[in-house]
Design a protein around this motif. Structure first.
Motif, PDB file in Angstrom:
ATOM      1  N   TYR A  80      86.538  31.689  58.911  1.00 48.75           N
ATOM      2  CA  TYR A  80      85.379  30.839  58.642  1.00 48.75           C
ATOM      3  C   TYR A  80      85.279  29.720  59.685  1.00 48.75           C
ATOM      4  CZ  TYR A  80      82.140  27.763  56.216  1.00 48.75           C
ATOM      5  OH  TYR A  80      81.074  26.969  55.902  1.00 48.75           O
ATOM      6  N   TYR A  81      86.382  29.029  59.911  1.00 51.66           N
ATOM      7  CA  TYR A  81      86.345  27.917  60.858  1.00 51.66           C
ATOM      8  C   TYR A  81      86.353  28.384  62.313  1.00 51.66           C
ATOM      9  CZ  TYR A  81      86.352  24.664  57.068  1.00 51.66           C
ATOM     10  OH  TYR A  81      85.984  23.961  55.952  1.00 51.66           O
ATOM     11  N   LEU A  82      86.900  29.558  62.585  1.00 50.41           N
ATOM     12  CA  LEU A  82      86.756  30.132  63.925  1.00 50.41           C
ATOM     13  C   LEU A  82      85.286  30.436  64.205  1.00 50.41           C
ATOM     14  CD1 LEU A  82      89.854  32.490  64.078  1.00 50.41           C
ATOM     15  CD2 LEU A  82      89.361  30.614  65.679  1.00 50.41           C
ATOM     16  N   ALA A  83      84.586  30.932  63.198  1.00 54.07           N
ATOM     17  CA  ALA A  83      83.150  31.196  63.360  1.00 54.07           C
ATOM     18  C   ALA A  83      82.397  29.894  63.613  1.00 54.07           C
ATOM     19  CB  ALA A  83      82.598  31.916  62.130  1.00 54.07           C
ATOM     20  N   ILE A  84      82.713  28.874  62.848  1.00 53.71           N
ATOM     21  CA  ILE A  84      82.042  27.582  63.035  1.00 53.71           C
ATOM     22  C   ILE A  84      82.397  26.981  64.394  1.00 53.71           C
ATOM     23  CG2 ILE A  84      81.979  25.185  62.229  1.00 53.71           C
ATOM     24  CD1 ILE A  84      82.049  26.303  59.375  1.00 53.71           C
ATOM     25  N   GLY A  85      83.673  27.024  64.752  1.00 56.51           N
ATOM     26  CA  GLY A  85      84.085  26.484  66.050  1.00 56.51           C
ATOM     27  C   GLY A  85      83.406  27.203  67.203  1.00 56.51           C
ATOM     28  N   SER A  86      83.358  28.513  67.129  1.00 55.59           N
ATOM     29  CA  SER A  86      82.700  29.291  68.181  1.00 55.59           C
ATOM     30  C   SER A  86      81.211  28.977  68.227  1.00 55.59           C
ATOM     31  CB  SER A  86      82.921  30.785  67.945  1.00 55.59           C
ATOM     32  OG  SER A  86      84.292  31.092  68.042  1.00 55.59           O
TER      33      SER A  86
END
Length: 154
Positions: A80-86
């Motif tokens: 989830y946060y990898l998606a947001i960070g990307s």
């Protein structure tokens, strides 16, 4: 309350931590030395992703990617946060990839579905901007070529 009322709000990611809050996470991360706990790494990465600084966001994504690899039990949160960070870094294809992996794990998760839609909307918008830029370049090129050709006829 509905399930989505308990989920982190995507708007929250746009409000960065204060410098003091990020400093506390950084200090905890650095103080743990060679034995940084998974929770500390995750918390620090989360704080970095919330930052407005690209370098912080990049480091946050790197740390989360490592947590994802090292700790299968944290993969849902990491994705989830990898998606947001990307997404915040403008790496929309990677953001979509992470979100798709997340939706494979939890296909009915409204939070992930909403994030996926936000990513798709951004990709569509970026695509339209790209088409407009290419169209503009072609139009300018045609105008210049037309001007050059009309000068040669004289």
């Amino acid at each position: 309350m509905k399930k989505e009322d308990y989920l982190p709000n995507l708007v929250d990611i746009e409000s960065p931590l204060s410098d003091e809050e990020l400093y506390v996470l950084s200090q905890q991360y650095n103080n743990e030395g060679d034995f940084v706990s998974v929770q500390t790494r995750f918390n620090y990465a989360w704080g970095l992703i919330k930052s407005r600084k690209v370098e912080d966001q990049q480091l946050g994504v790197q740390i989360l990617a490592q947590v994802y690899k090292d700790t299968p039990s944290r993969r849902r949160e990491c994705l989830y946060y990898l998606a947001i960070g990307s997404y915040k870094l403008g790496e929309y294809t990677d953001a979509r990839k992470y979100c798709d992996l997340l939706l494979q794990i939890e296909p009915d998760d409204p939070q992930s579905a909403k994030l996926r839609q936000i990513i798709e909307d951004k990709l569509a918008k970026e695509g339209m901007i790209g088409i407009a830029i290419v169209g503009g370049v072609i139009a300018v090129g045609a105008a210049v070529l037309g001007a050059v050709l009309s000068q040669k006829k004289r």
